[in-house]
Scaffold this motif. Structure first.
Motif, PDB file in Angstrom:
ATOM      1  N   UNK A  77     -31.593  47.880 -53.417  1.00 55.21           N
ATOM      2  CA  UNK A  77     -31.707  47.317 -54.765  1.00 55.21           C
ATOM      3  C   UNK A  77     -32.636  46.110 -54.788  1.00 55.21           C
ATOM      4  N   UNK A  78     -32.896  45.530 -53.623  1.00 57.70           N
ATOM      5  CA  UNK A  78     -33.750  44.346 -53.542  1.00 57.70           C
ATOM      6  C   UNK A  78     -35.225  44.696 -53.368  1.00 57.70           C
ATOM      7  N   UNK A  79     -35.535  45.975 -53.151  1.00 60.76           N
ATOM      8  CA  UNK A  79     -36.927  46.367 -52.885  1.00 60.76           C
ATOM      9  C   UNK A  79     -37.870  45.935 -54.003  1.00 60.76           C
ATOM     10  N   UNK A  80     -37.559  46.205 -55.286  1.00 62.72           N
ATOM     11  CA  UNK A  80     -38.503  45.774 -56.335  1.00 62.72           C
ATOM     12  C   UNK A  80     -38.718  44.264 -56.334  1.00 62.72           C
ATOM     13  N   UNK A  81     -37.642  43.509 -56.138  1.00 60.03           N
ATOM     14  CA  UNK A  81     -37.764  42.052 -56.150  1.00 60.03           C
ATOM     15  C   UNK A  81     -38.587  41.559 -54.962  1.00 60.03           C
ATOM     16  N   UNK A  82     -38.356  42.146 -53.783  1.00 53.97           N
ATOM     17  CA  UNK A  82     -39.101  41.737 -52.595  1.00 53.97           C
ATOM     18  C   UNK A  82     -40.576  42.084 -52.744  1.00 53.97           C
ATOM     19  N   UNK A  83     -40.888  43.226 -53.350  1.00 50.02           N
ATOM     20  CA  UNK A  83     -42.291  43.595 -53.575  1.00 50.02           C
ATOM     21  C   UNK A  83     -42.961  42.583 -54.501  1.00 50.02           C
ATOM     22  N   UNK A  84     -42.225  42.123 -55.540  1.00 52.00           N
ATOM     23  CA  UNK A  84     -42.776  41.114 -56.450  1.00 52.00           C
ATOM     24  C   UNK A  84     -43.027  39.811 -55.710  1.00 52.00           C
ATOM     25  N   UNK A  85     -42.088  39.445 -54.830  1.00 51.49           N
ATOM     26  CA  UNK A  85     -42.199  38.181 -54.109  1.00 51.49           C
ATOM     27  C   UNK A  85     -43.270  38.210 -53.017  1.00 51.49           C
ATOM     28  N   UNK A  86     -43.218  39.268 -52.186  1.00 50.97           N
ATOM     29  CA  UNK A  86     -44.032  39.265 -50.961  1.00 50.97           C
ATOM     30  C   UNK A  86     -45.040  40.401 -50.894  1.00 50.97           C
ATOM     31  N   UNK A  87     -45.119  41.236 -51.924  1.00 52.31           N
ATOM     32  CA  UNK A  87     -46.069  42.331 -51.899  1.00 52.31           C
ATOM     33  C   UNK A  87     -45.572  43.500 -51.063  1.00 52.31           C
ATOM     34  N   UNK A  88     -46.477  44.438 -50.777  1.00 53.99           N
ATOM     35  CA  UNK A  88     -46.099  45.660 -50.073  1.00 53.99           C
ATOM     36  C   UNK A  88     -46.482  45.616 -48.596  1.00 53.99           C
TER      37      UNK A  88
END
Length: 445
Positions: free
Chosen positions: A300-311
């Motif tokens: 569930x944190x994947x979208x937030x982590x992508x926003x924060x740190x990219x892919x």
């Protein structure tokens, strides 16, 4: 609300029907387990001398410490899975006598009856040739026949279906009111298909026939490849790579992410857990945060982590760090809380300081819980990294699986799943060995 409840009720009904359909297979599998256990125990009794010490040894029923994994049961279980897999995929590794009935391949025919607009009936034969995937499509000339209904020829690939435009060469057709009333002497309608022995004939809404050859019990390769097909693909991918990336690169990138993320999570989580277990203030400060984050799945944190740190790699390692952090913190906190107070009192009575108690009592007695948490955290990290690679990655096992799925390379997908399981199991075994070596006092009071 009523519509939601109705939809949920429908989903539950479908679920129960699916479970009911799967029950016979489940009962059969359990029966095989019990039969294998009975046969193996009988063989072992025959091979063990009656006067041997092991024949006199007794174990209290329900004593968990006395129950260990039976190696024979593990071997039989794995072998049985591969036998079932091979039997229902037509594997070349198994003799033909062990194969489940396969799809119909060959030549046969069925007869349909046509009724024209005036009520007159005539019969015609459809000669069917079913061929395997990759084989040359057969062709055949058939005699026209003497009536207004003419014979037809149909070539169809196994596991596929094909329409029969029966009136294309007839003297009457559907636009003139002609229709098919029976197949092989049995009435046919839109709601009632006919089994002709080697396949199924159905009547479409437009009055044409749809023929589907018998599929048997074997799975088509696109749904479930045979074990030998997966093994040969593993060899080719290991030698040549997949989409310009070697298999070793895919595996090493995934392992690197897991190890780094787990190490950082343990590096922060274990001291945090010790602080929560030893200090009321730290427990009160961090307990709401840990208990809030613990049930949140890492995915569930994947979208937030992508926003924060990219892919890039940073995002994936942050995600794995968060996946391991809370588990390790709870494991360390539980380990500290589980230390017997009598041991602490005994150390105090011998003049130990707080630092000595932490070093010689708290840490050694909490290590078993920490290792248990580490095994859980490593498993969660391994599953999380694969899911994270499905979303955004250039290399990794998850990336390989999602790329293969787009091209319906099921053997690559299955190969990746098996590698994930084997590596995850290997990691768990290594952690068990490390626990056995580093914490030899576990379970000894």
């Amino acid at each position: 609300m009523g519509q939601i409840l109705s939809d949920l009720g429908g989903e539950l009904f479908v679920l129960f029907v699916s479970i009911a359909q799967a029950l016979p297979a489940l009962v059969g599998y359990i029966a095989i387990i019990l039969l294998a256990m009975t046969v193996w125990r009988f063989i072992r009794r025959q091979m063990t001398p009656k006067a041997d010490y092991t024949s006199l040894k007794t174990v209290t029923f329900g004593d968990e410490s006395a129950v260990v994994s039976d190696k024979a049961a593990s071997f039989i279980s794995i072998a049985l899975i591969f036998v079932i897999w091979g039997a229902f995929t037509g594997s070349n590794w198994l003799p033909g006598m062990f194969h489940a009935p396969g799809p119909f391949v060959g030549d046969s025919s069925f007869v349909y009856t046509v009724e024209d607009a005036n009520g007159y009936q005539d019969e015609a034969t459809v000669f069917v040739s079913v061929f395997e995937k990759g084989a040359e499509v057969p062709s055949q000339e058939v005699a026209a026949g003497t009536g207004f209904a003419k014979d037809d020829f149909l070539a169809v690939q196994a596991y596929r279906s094909k329409l029969i435009l029966w009136d294309k060469n007839d003297e009457t057709n559907r636009s003139e009111g002609a229709k098919i009333v029976s197949v092989d002497g049995r009435a046919i309608s839109k709601d009632n298909a006919v089994d002709v022995g080697f396949g199924r004939v159905a009547l479409t809404d437009k009055g044409t026939l749809n023929f589907e050859p018998g599929k048997g019990w074997q799975m088509e390769n696109i749904w479930l490849p045979a074990p030998d097909s997966v093994a040969s693909r593993l060899v080719s991918v290991w030698a040549e790579g997949y989409q310009n990336v070697t298999l070793a690169e895919h595996l090493s990138f995934s392992l690197f992410r897991v190890i780094v993320g787990f190490f950082l999570g343990a590096l922060v989580g274990i001291p945090l857990g010790y602080a929560m277990g030893l200090s009321d203030w730290f427990r009160g400060w961090f307990d709401p945060i840990v208990e809030f984050m613990r049930p949140v799945p890492p995915l569930a944190l994947i979208p937030l982590v992508i926003i924060w740190a990219g892919i890039g790699e940073q995002g994936k390692i942050i995600l794995l760090f968060l996946a391991a952090l809370w588990i390790m913190a709870i494991g360390a906190r539980s380990g500290v809380s589980g230390v017997k107070i009598s041991k602490v009192h005994a150390a105090y009575s011998l003049g130990a300081s707080k630092v000595q108690i932490l070093r010689h009592v708290i840490i050694p007695n909490s290590l078993p819980e920490i290792f248990t948490a580490a095994r859980v955290a490593m498993g969660v990290c391994w599953g999380t990294v694969v899911a994270a690679e499905l979303v955004a990655a250039e290399k990794g096992v998850g990336k390989m699986i999602v790329a293969a799925s787009k091209f319906q390379d099921t053997d690559i997908v299955l190969m990746g799943i098996i590698l994930i399981g084997i590596i995850g199991f290997g990691i768990d075994v290594l952690m068990r060995l490390a626990e056995k070596w580093l914490v030899p006092w576990k379970g000894k009071g």
